[in-house]
Motif scaffolding. Structure first.
Motif, PDB file in Angstrom:
ATOM      1  N   ALA A 214      17.102 -75.541 -18.069  1.00  0.00           N
ATOM      2  CA  ALA A 214      16.714 -77.103 -18.668  1.00  0.00           C
ATOM      3  C   ALA A 214      16.921 -77.893 -17.437  1.00  0.00           C
ATOM      4  CB  ALA A 214      17.448 -77.355 -19.935  1.00  0.00           C
ATOM      5  N   PRO A 215      15.826 -77.836 -16.380  1.00  0.00           N
ATOM      6  CA  PRO A 215      15.828 -78.775 -15.357  1.00  0.00           C
ATOM      7  C   PRO A 215      15.287 -80.404 -15.959  1.00  0.00           C
ATOM      8  CG  PRO A 215      13.889 -77.382 -15.523  1.00  0.00           C
ATOM      9  CD  PRO A 215      14.875 -76.954 -16.489  1.00  0.00           C
ATOM     10  N   PRO A 216      15.691 -81.413 -15.330  1.00  0.00           N
ATOM     11  CA  PRO A 216      15.033 -82.432 -15.716  1.00  0.00           C
ATOM     12  C   PRO A 216      13.541 -82.645 -15.800  1.00  0.00           C
ATOM     13  CG  PRO A 216      17.122 -82.914 -14.294  1.00  0.00           C
ATOM     14  CD  PRO A 216      16.533 -81.335 -14.164  1.00  0.00           C
ATOM     15  N   THR A 217      13.258 -83.395 -16.634  1.00  0.00           N
ATOM     16  CA  THR A 217      11.736 -83.436 -16.857  1.00  0.00           C
ATOM     17  C   THR A 217      11.127 -84.857 -16.432  1.00  0.00           C
ATOM     18  OG1 THR A 217      12.192 -84.008 -19.124  1.00  0.00           O
ATOM     19  CG2 THR A 217      11.686 -81.537 -18.428  1.00  0.00           C
ATOM     20  N   THR A 218      12.026 -86.004 -16.092  1.00  0.00           N
ATOM     21  CA  THR A 218      11.577 -87.326 -15.779  1.00  0.00           C
ATOM     22  C   THR A 218      12.271 -87.546 -14.451  1.00  0.00           C
ATOM     23  OG1 THR A 218      13.480 -88.397 -16.801  1.00  0.00           O
ATOM     24  CG2 THR A 218      11.323 -87.822 -18.409  1.00  0.00           C
ATOM     25  N   GLN A 219      11.596 -88.399 -13.740  1.00  0.00           N
ATOM     26  CA  GLN A 219      12.426 -88.806 -12.486  1.00  0.00           C
ATOM     27  C   GLN A 219      13.619 -89.501 -12.830  1.00  0.00           C
ATOM     28  OE1 GLN A 219      11.301 -88.406  -9.475  1.00  0.00           O
ATOM     29  NE2 GLN A 219      12.717 -89.750  -8.494  1.00  0.00           N
ATOM     30  N   GLU A 220      13.732 -90.243 -13.958  1.00  0.00           N
ATOM     31  CA  GLU A 220      14.997 -91.047 -13.997  1.00  0.00           C
ATOM     32  C   GLU A 220      16.125 -90.053 -14.028  1.00  0.00           C
ATOM     33  OE1 GLU A 220      17.212 -94.408 -17.052  1.00  0.00           O
ATOM     34  OE2 GLU A 220      15.174 -93.739 -17.355  1.00  0.00           O
ATOM     35  N   ALA A 221      15.682 -88.891 -14.804  1.00  0.00           N
ATOM     36  CA  ALA A 221      16.856 -87.966 -15.094  1.00  0.00           C
ATOM     37  C   ALA A 221      17.109 -87.052 -13.833  1.00  0.00           C
ATOM     38  CB  ALA A 221      16.405 -86.845 -16.527  1.00  0.00           C
ATOM     39  N   ALA A 222      15.982 -86.772 -13.271  1.00  0.00           N
ATOM     40  CA  ALA A 222      16.472 -85.894 -11.878  1.00  0.00           C
ATOM     41  C   ALA A 222      17.094 -86.842 -10.914  1.00  0.00           C
ATOM     42  CB  ALA A 222      14.736 -85.729 -11.467  1.00  0.00           C
ATOM     43  N   ALA A 224      19.575 -88.841 -11.747  1.00  0.00           N
ATOM     44  CA  ALA A 224      20.910 -88.717 -12.208  1.00  0.00           C
ATOM     45  C   ALA A 224      21.606 -87.368 -11.805  1.00  0.00           C
ATOM     46  CB  ALA A 224      21.063 -88.596 -13.757  1.00  0.00           C
ATOM     47  N   VAL A 225      20.862 -86.365 -11.968  1.00  0.00           N
ATOM     48  CA  VAL A 225      21.283 -84.951 -11.461  1.00  0.00           C
ATOM     49  C   VAL A 225      21.291 -84.974 -10.009  1.00  0.00           C
ATOM     50  CG1 VAL A 225      20.685 -82.469 -11.374  1.00  0.00           C
ATOM     51  CG2 VAL A 225      20.272 -83.906 -13.381  1.00  0.00           C
ATOM     52  N   ALA A 226      20.570 -85.659  -9.268  1.00  0.00           N
ATOM     53  CA  ALA A 226      20.492 -85.489  -7.684  1.00  0.00           C
ATOM     54  C   ALA A 226      21.689 -86.239  -7.267  1.00  0.00           C
ATOM     55  CB  ALA A 226      19.255 -86.141  -7.244  1.00  0.00           C
ATOM     56  N   ALA A 227      22.344 -87.008  -7.973  1.00  0.00           N
ATOM     57  CA  ALA A 227      23.563 -87.690  -7.568  1.00  0.00           C
ATOM     58  C   ALA A 227      24.735 -86.719  -7.698  1.00  0.00           C
ATOM     59  CB  ALA A 227      23.709 -89.032  -8.504  1.00  0.00           C
ATOM     60  N   GLU A 228      24.444 -85.848  -8.707  1.00  0.00           N
ATOM     61  CA  GLU A 228      25.379 -84.668  -8.754  1.00  0.00           C
ATOM     62  C   GLU A 228      25.557 -83.872  -7.768  1.00  0.00           C
ATOM     63  OE1 GLU A 228      26.242 -83.160 -12.666  1.00  0.00           O
ATOM     64  OE2 GLU A 228      25.482 -84.911 -13.730  1.00  0.00           O
ATOM     65  N   HIS A 229      24.089 -83.482  -7.389  1.00  0.00           N
ATOM     66  CA  HIS A 229      23.864 -82.504  -6.418  1.00  0.00           C
ATOM     67  C   HIS A 229      24.439 -83.060  -5.264  1.00  0.00           C
ATOM     68  CE1 HIS A 229      20.326 -80.082  -8.075  1.00  0.00           C
ATOM     69  NE2 HIS A 229      21.281 -80.181  -8.885  1.00  0.00           N
ATOM     70  N   HIS A 241      15.215 -81.831   4.071  1.00  0.00           N
ATOM     71  CA  HIS A 241      13.975 -82.600   4.370  1.00  0.00           C
ATOM     72  C   HIS A 241      13.811 -83.910   3.825  1.00  0.00           C
ATOM     73  CE1 HIS A 241      12.798 -79.111   6.573  1.00  0.00           C
ATOM     74  NE2 HIS A 241      12.986 -78.391   5.632  1.00  0.00           N
ATOM     75  N   HIS A 242      14.658 -84.155   2.687  1.00  0.00           N
ATOM     76  CA  HIS A 242      14.571 -85.237   1.964  1.00  0.00           C
ATOM     77  C   HIS A 242      15.750 -86.061   2.042  1.00  0.00           C
ATOM     78  CE1 HIS A 242      10.909 -83.115   0.257  1.00  0.00           C
ATOM     79  NE2 HIS A 242      11.625 -82.110   0.041  1.00  0.00           N
ATOM     80  N   ARG A 243      15.657 -86.967   2.722  1.00  0.00           N
ATOM     81  CA  ARG A 243      16.810 -87.715   2.941  1.00  0.00           C
ATOM     82  C   ARG A 243      17.348 -89.017   2.042  1.00  0.00           C
ATOM     83  NH1 ARG A 243      17.850 -86.396   8.582  1.00  0.00           N
ATOM     84  NH2 ARG A 243      20.115 -87.155   8.076  1.00  0.00           N
ATOM     85  N   THR A 244      16.591 -89.144   0.820  1.00  0.00           N
ATOM     86  CA  THR A 244      17.272 -90.208  -0.103  1.00  0.00           C
ATOM     87  C   THR A 244      17.430 -89.396  -1.246  1.00  0.00           C
ATOM     88  OG1 THR A 244      14.722 -90.842  -0.730  1.00  0.00           O
ATOM     89  CG2 THR A 244      15.871 -91.911   1.277  1.00  0.00           C
ATOM     90  N   LEU A 245      18.045 -89.949  -2.130  1.00  0.00           N
ATOM     91  CA  LEU A 245      18.256 -89.528  -3.609  1.00  0.00           C
ATOM     92  C   LEU A 245      16.961 -89.341  -4.280  1.00  0.00           C
ATOM     93  CD1 LEU A 245      21.603 -90.840  -5.085  1.00  0.00           C
ATOM     94  CD2 LEU A 245      21.176 -88.463  -3.981  1.00  0.00           C
ATOM     95  N   ARG A 246      16.287 -90.407  -4.136  1.00  0.00           N
ATOM     96  CA  ARG A 246      14.968 -90.447  -4.927  1.00  0.00           C
ATOM     97  C   ARG A 246      13.939 -89.160  -4.302  1.00  0.00           C
ATOM     98  NH1 ARG A 246      12.115 -93.956  -7.811  1.00  0.00           N
ATOM     99  NH2 ARG A 246      13.635 -95.609  -7.551  1.00  0.00           N
ATOM    100  N   GLU A 247      13.674 -89.268  -3.115  1.00  0.00           N
ATOM    101  CA  GLU A 247      12.694 -88.238  -2.673  1.00  0.00           C
ATOM    102  C   GLU A 247      13.360 -86.651  -3.061  1.00  0.00           C
ATOM    103  OE1 GLU A 247      12.759 -88.565   1.850  1.00  0.00           O
ATOM    104  OE2 GLU A 247      11.486 -90.310   1.455  1.00  0.00           O
ATOM    105  N   TYR A 248      14.677 -86.357  -2.737  1.00  0.00           N
ATOM    106  CA  TYR A 248      15.240 -85.332  -3.153  1.00  0.00           C
ATOM    107  C   TYR A 248      15.234 -84.994  -4.662  1.00  0.00           C
ATOM    108  CZ  TYR A 248      18.806 -81.820  -4.208  1.00  0.00           C
ATOM    109  OH  TYR A 248      19.445 -80.453  -4.572  1.00  0.00           O
ATOM    110  N   ALA A 249      15.111 -85.976  -5.473  1.00  0.00           N
ATOM    111  CA  ALA A 249      15.087 -85.649  -6.841  1.00  0.00           C
ATOM    112  C   ALA A 249      13.495 -85.358  -7.564  1.00  0.00           C
ATOM    113  CB  ALA A 249      15.356 -87.089  -7.753  1.00  0.00           C
TER     114      ALA A 249
END
Length: 264
Positions: A214-222, A224-229, A241-249
């Motif tokens: 069940a991966p996140p399906t919205t950018q906002e949810a992604a 939030a998970v990216a912060a955990e990652h 390769h993606h140096r910000t949480l937003r890009e990584y998410a």
């Protein structure tokens, strides 16, 4: 670490595993640690390369005996598990740790001022859209079909309560520069199991791959998970390769059925 009855010693006298209801291919038992042989085998892995279908052919039956499947890389520059300097004696029990406390501690240590305070755990989806074990089979097959980062993948079996506990069960030291007691990270994996239906699919010397039902399906949810990652494995972003949480998410979390982590 609290342990379960270990079926692996039976394979020393019965390499085929027929006494356990298994029909194993040629394989080896691994008991090597950083301090010499462990008192019992930590895992079994096949001698020959895993191919698509191997997980479903053996993993489901093995799980009924208390042995959980995982793919291990034996062809990297650090060799296979017998050369990874496993440290089972240093592991605690994943259930003794609170996953949010673990992540919050790492966030405070590694996040920059621009990232703000620890945002808390991401919300779980209301339902899992896929069966986690079926997703694990599909993911393992896809990784083996595509080649992925594997050079010489082997199907392994590990005595563990749940998939999230596999790294601690073998005393894996991949994140050693980040966390010595991998059971603390396994507590986070347990939380991801419960919320997102992850399964530990593959281990290399310093890499961990999980399937995600069940991966996140919205950018906002992604995000939030990216912060955990990031708290779980800062190198994923700091050296990725993606140096910000937003890009990584957006590229590595949103709708992604596989999460991969690497520690320097």
């Amino acid at each position: 670490m609290a342990t379960l009855p270990n079926p692996l010693p039976a394979l020393a006298a019965d390499p085929s595993g027929r006494s356990l209801g298994l029909g194993l291919p040629l394989g080896r038992l691994i008991d090597e640690t950083d301090e010499g042989p462990w008192h019992e085998p930590l895992l079994w892995h096949a001698e020959y390369a895993a191919a698509s279908g191997a997980w479903s052919a053996l993993g489901t039956r093995a799980a009924r005996t208390g042995l959980l499947p995982v793919l291990v890389e034996v062809g990297g520059s650090q060799g296979g598990p017998e050369e990874w300097e496993l440290m089972p004696g240093e592991m605690s029990y994943p259930g003794d740790h609170d996953p949010e406390e673990v992540l919050a501690e790492f966030w405070e240590e590694y996040a920059g001022d621009e990232d703000g305070s620890w945002p808390g755990l991401a919300e779980a989806p209301t339902a899992l859209p896929a069966d986690p074990d079926r997703r694990a089979v599909e993911t393992a097959d896809a990784l083996l079909d595509e080649g992925s980062w594997f050079k010489e993948p082997r199907l392994a079996l590990v005595p563990a309560r749940r998939s999230a506990d596999i790294p601690a069960a073998i005393g894996w030291t991949g994140p050693l520069n980040h966390e010595n007691d991998v059971a603390r990270l396994c507590a986070v994996l347990r939380s991801w199991e419960d919320r997102f239906g992850i399964r530990v699919i593959a281990l290399g010397f310093d890499r961990l791959v999980v399937s995600v039902a069940a991966p996140p399906t919205t950018q906002e949810a992604a995000e939030a998970v990216a912060a955990e990652h990031y708290a779980f494995c800062p190198d994923t972003i700091d050296q990725g390769h993606h140096r910000t949480l937003r890009e990584y998410a957006a590229h590595q979390v949103l709708d992604q059925r596989v999460w991969s982590f690497w520690w320097d």
